[in-house]
Enzyme design. Sequence first.
Site, PDB file in Angstrom:
ATOM      1  N   HIS A  82      31.209  26.175 -63.725  1.00 21.09           N
ATOM      2  CA  HIS A  82      30.098  25.463 -63.089  1.00 21.09           C
ATOM      3  C   HIS A  82      29.442  26.399 -62.083  1.00 21.09           C
ATOM      4  O   HIS A  82      30.124  27.099 -61.339  1.00 21.09           O
ATOM      5  CB  HIS A  82      30.607  24.209 -62.371  1.00 21.09           C
ATOM      6  CG  HIS A  82      29.506  23.473 -61.664  1.00 21.09           C
ATOM      7  ND1 HIS A  82      28.643  22.629 -62.327  1.00 21.09           N
ATOM      8  CD2 HIS A  82      29.097  23.494 -60.376  1.00 21.09           C
ATOM      9  CE1 HIS A  82      27.764  22.140 -61.466  1.00 21.09           C
ATOM     10  NE2 HIS A  82      28.005  22.649 -60.278  1.00 21.09           N
ATOM     11  N   ASP A 161      28.661   8.738 -59.487  1.00 25.36           N
ATOM     12  CA  ASP A 161      27.965   9.943 -59.023  1.00 25.36           C
ATOM     13  C   ASP A 161      26.477   9.884 -59.352  1.00 25.36           C
ATOM     14  O   ASP A 161      25.648  10.328 -58.558  1.00 25.36           O
ATOM     15  CB  ASP A 161      28.591  11.202 -59.629  1.00 25.36           C
ATOM     16  CG  ASP A 161      27.871  12.442 -59.128  1.00 25.36           C
ATOM     17  OD1 ASP A 161      27.945  12.700 -57.898  1.00 25.36           O
ATOM     18  OD2 ASP A 161      27.189  13.117 -59.915  1.00 25.36           O
ATOM     19  N   ARG A 168      21.448   9.814 -52.503  1.00 22.15           N
ATOM     20  CA  ARG A 168      21.479  10.930 -51.544  1.00 22.15           C
ATOM     21  C   ARG A 168      20.173  11.702 -51.595  1.00 22.15           C
ATOM     22  O   ARG A 168      19.660  12.149 -50.566  1.00 22.15           O
ATOM     23  CB  ARG A 168      22.654  11.864 -51.865  1.00 22.15           C
ATOM     24  CG  ARG A 168      24.001  11.278 -51.490  1.00 22.15           C
ATOM     25  CD  ARG A 168      25.123  12.055 -52.152  1.00 22.15           C
ATOM     26  NE  ARG A 168      25.110  13.458 -51.790  1.00 22.15           N
ATOM     27  CZ  ARG A 168      25.599  14.434 -52.568  1.00 22.15           C
ATOM     28  NH1 ARG A 168      26.123  14.156 -53.752  1.00 22.15           N
ATOM     29  NH2 ARG A 168      25.574  15.675 -52.169  1.00 22.15           N
ATOM     30  N   SER A 183      31.146  15.386 -55.669  1.00 19.79           N
ATOM     31  CA  SER A 183      30.176  15.116 -56.735  1.00 19.79           C
ATOM     32  C   SER A 183      30.365  16.103 -57.882  1.00 19.79           C
ATOM     33  O   SER A 183      30.470  15.721 -59.053  1.00 19.79           O
ATOM     34  CB  SER A 183      28.763  15.224 -56.154  1.00 19.79           C
ATOM     35  OG  SER A 183      27.806  15.315 -57.160  1.00 19.79           O
ATOM     36  N   LYS A 187      32.897  15.315 -61.760  1.00 18.47           N
ATOM     37  CA  LYS A 187      32.382  15.425 -63.131  1.00 18.47           C
ATOM     38  C   LYS A 187      33.190  16.447 -63.936  1.00 18.47           C
ATOM     39  O   LYS A 187      33.466  16.246 -65.108  1.00 18.47           O
ATOM     40  CB  LYS A 187      30.902  15.813 -63.097  1.00 18.47           C
ATOM     41  CG  LYS A 187      30.014  14.652 -62.656  1.00 18.47           C
ATOM     42  CD  LYS A 187      28.575  15.056 -62.419  1.00 18.47           C
ATOM     43  CE  LYS A 187      28.399  15.788 -61.123  1.00 18.47           C
ATOM     44  NZ  LYS A 187      27.052  15.989 -60.654  1.00 18.47           N
TER      45      LYS A 187
HETATM   46  N1  URA Z   1      25.192  19.212 -57.771  1.00 17.66           N
HETATM   47  C1  URA Z   1      25.873  18.060 -57.968  1.00 17.66           C
HETATM   48  O1  URA Z   1      26.231  17.721 -59.086  1.00 17.66           O
HETATM   49  N2  URA Z   1      26.152  17.305 -56.877  1.00 17.66           N
HETATM   50  C2  URA Z   1      25.787  17.633 -55.631  1.00 17.66           C
HETATM   51  O2  URA Z   1      26.065  16.908 -54.715  1.00 17.66           O
HETATM   52  C3  URA Z   1      25.073  18.834 -55.453  1.00 17.66           C
HETATM   53  C4  URA Z   1      24.792  19.611 -56.549  1.00 17.66           C
END
Ligand code: URA
Length: 431
Positions: A82, A161, A168, A183, A187
């Site tokens: 990621h 999320d 957010r 967050s 995932k």
């Molecule tokens: N990417 C995400 O998936 N979540 C965040 O909070 C910030 C960047």
Amino acid sequence: MIDPRELLAIKRDGGALTAAQSAELLDAYTRGDVADYHAAVLLTSIFIHSMTDKELAGWTRGMIGTGRTLSFETDRPKVDKHSTGGVGDKVSLPLAPALAACGCAVPMISGRGLGHTGGTLDKLEAIPGLRTEFDAEELQGLLDSAGFFVAAQTADLVPADKLLYALRDVTGLVASPPLISSSILSKKLAEGLDALVLDVKVGSGSFLTNQEMANEVTRRMHVIASDFQLPMTIFRTSMKAPLGCAVGHTLEVAESLECLRGGGPDDLRELVTLLGGELLRLSGVASSEEGGRAKIESALDSGRALAAFEAGVQAQGGDVAALEAEGGLPAAPDLEHLCADTAGYVNFTDCAAIGRAVGSLGGGRTHLGDEIDMGVGLVLTKRQGDRVDAGEPLCAIHHRGGVGLEEACSQLLAAIEVVDSPEVEPLVLDG
Ligand code: URA
């Protein structure tokens, strides 16, 4: 319907939620039994008071628990990478198939671009016919046929999320280390991985421009991964300048194909081999990072990674022939060169502005759901620290009939300066 006021008061007063309390709130919010205004108060309290490490681990577990965890059937180690996102960051496109070619399964759930950064899903969708939305059963089929997929988050993967991130975003509560780390990792953990590598981008083109925040996000991610016993390495890499030369969807697919053919810009290949090599070490496919790097290099140089990429493109419904054919990918018809006024060395002062310049040409979105022109973008002909003569091109701008060209040129001129001595920053800051 629960009355969340007592739990909200714990965070409002600077206390810590237990794992059970977090799970209760997150579950009720996802089911619609807790209102957005309650969730906004909770997020604000977390933003201000932060979370303890123990609380963060429980919160992350609660986030994952709002949906379904993917559990793919495969004998191969399941690995993923990621990146926190940057300009020209196309690493996933060559990396996922290179790892598949080395014997891993890569169930890569990815995102779309917003603001100055492009998204991996959008880039792949420059390939005609390629789909990125699949359900969990279809994802298993993709993994079986190609060894990897790059797909959008399914509706039942960490649904909390999706809701919280949108909230957010509109309430200015994105920049919180515990919220960012939970967050992202919720995932990734829901993918059922055996190993993960994170590329935390640092610099003007990144999402985390503040060094302290980047350090804290990195630390919090280690806390979560260790609570879940997920083997994970974090590299922090420079986003002072775009990665590679190409910025823009079709242009980045073309540059990724160069990498998959054993060529392409050095910095792109360096990150693909570094991150891939480390994943092969973490998952036990290689006994050292060096050995892992050699395997990734061999997959790129032998054409095995390219063959895996083509298998993945085909499995996701994409037109493989379009990858080779002249004009097979959507291209912008017009070309303009931006040239240096004076001689010296190139210095990128505002990498995000380069991403925004591509947005001005039509190649980005300010709101989720905006249409993207896949063909527009730019190719840097000079990189950070390169020598340039007066009148020499700095970059080639691919545009459509001049749309947004003037704005893009002024953004680029403000973002690229020519200085007397070369400034070069290492690509890999630490890891
Ligand atoms: N990417 C995400 O998936 N979540 C965040 O909070 C910030 C960047």
